[in-house]
Write an enzyme that holds these catalytic residues in place. Structure first.
Site, short mmCIF file in Angstrom:
data_model
loop_
_atom_site.label_atom_id
_atom_site.label_comp_id
_atom_site.label_asym_id
_atom_site.label_seq_id
_atom_site.Cartn_x
_atom_site.Cartn_y
_atom_site.Cartn_z
N HIS A 85 21.40 -7.03 0.61
CA HIS A 85 20.77 -7.62 -0.29
C HIS A 85 19.54 -8.35 0.24
CE1 HIS A 85 20.38 -11.40 -3.25
NE2 HIS A 85 20.15 -10.21 -3.99
N ASP B 88 2.23 6.10 1.54
CA ASP B 88 1.58 7.28 1.27
C ASP B 88 1.00 7.95 2.56
OD1 ASP B 88 -0.76 5.79 2.00
OD2 ASP B 88 -1.40 5.54 0.18
N ASP C 32 16.69 -6.08 -6.69
CA ASP C 32 16.96 -7.48 -6.74
C ASP C 32 16.78 -8.13 -7.83
OD1 ASP C 32 17.85 -10.08 -5.82
OD2 ASP C 32 16.87 -10.02 -3.99
N MET D 119 0.06 -1.98 -3.21
CA MET D 119 -1.09 -2.72 -2.63
C MET D 119 -2.12 -2.78 -3.80
SD MET D 119 -3.18 -1.02 0.48
CE MET D 119 -1.97 -1.06 1.66
N TYR E 32 0.50 -4.99 4.35
CA TYR E 32 0.89 -4.71 5.82
C TYR E 32 1.76 -5.87 6.41
CZ TYR E 32 -3.09 -1.36 5.39
OH TYR E 32 -3.85 -0.23 5.19
N TYR F 26 -3.36 4.57 -2.85
CA TYR F 26 -2.58 3.47 -3.32
C TYR F 26 -1.21 3.71 -3.60
CZ TYR F 26 -6.88 0.91 -2.78
OH TYR F 26 -8.20 0.44 -2.17
N ASN G 66 1.89 3.52 -2.55
CA ASN G 66 2.60 2.57 -1.52
C ASN G 66 3.48 1.61 -2.45
OD1 ASN G 66 1.34 3.26 1.04
ND2 ASN G 66 -0.37 2.52 0.29
#
Length: 148
Positions: free
Chosen positions: A22, A30, A64, A74, A113, A131, A133
Site C-alpha cells: 500500500h 516510455d 490508492d 509528466m 523524475y 509523454y 509516462n
C-alpha cells in the site's frame, strides 16, 4: 500455469507487482524515459506500448483511495497546461479497470523524475508517443477481492 493473469505480465513483472504494498508507486515509462539511471528496480516490456502496459498492470493492481491523487503524468515541457493525447488513453484505462474516479495529475518534468526515483518499480516500455509516462500509487486489496 496460472489463470486470470494478463498475458503481458511475465514472471519478473508479476513478482515485482506482487512485492508492492500500500502506497508504493510504479512508473510506466516510455522509450525515452531514463529508466535505468534513476535507481528503482526496472522491468522491461520492450515492444509493448505504455497504454497496453498500464492496462495489464491495472488488471491486477488496485489504486490508492486514501490519497488525493493516485495517478501522475509528466507535464509537457513547453506547454505545461496542455494535455498530451496519450493521457486520455491512460485515463480511459484507469476508469475502466480501477472502478473509481482517479484523475491524472500533471507534474513538472524534473519533479516527475524525482518522484520516479522514489518509486519501487519502473516498467520500461517501448512506447514511442511523447509523454507516455505514468506513475500509479498502489492501494489495498479489500477482503472480498481475493478469491477463496
Amino acid at each position: 500455469m496460472l489463470r486470470h493473469v494478463h498475458p503481458l505480465l511475465g514472471p519478473d513483472l508479476l513478482h515485482a507487482l506482487r512485492s508492492l504494498g500500500h502506497g508504493d508507486e510504479v512508473v510506466i515509462a516510455d522509450a525515452n524515459f531514463p529508466s535505468h539511471s534513476l535507481g528503482p528496480r526496472v522491468v522491461r516490456l520492450d515492444g509493448i506500448d505504455a497504454v497496453e502496459a498500464a492496462e495489464a498492470i491495472l488488471t491486477h493492481l488496485p489504486l490508492d483511495t486514501f490519497v488525493e491523487r493516485a495517478a501522475f503524468r509528466m507535464a509537457m515541457v513547453d506547454k505545461p497546461d496542455e494535455v498530451p493525447p496519450i493521457t486520455d488513453l491512460f485515463a480511459d484505462a484507469i476508469a475502466r479497470l480501477s472502478g473509481g474516479d482517479f484523475p491524472i495529475e500533471a507534474i513538472e518534468r524534473f519533479a516527475f523524475y524525482e518522484r520516479a526515483r522514489r518509486a519501487q518499480l519502473i516498467v520500461a516500455t517501448g512506447e514511442r508517443r511523447l509523454y507516455g509516462n505514468l506513475i500509479l500509487t498502489t492501494g489495498v486489496l479489500l477482503g472480498n477481492s481475493v478469491p477463496k
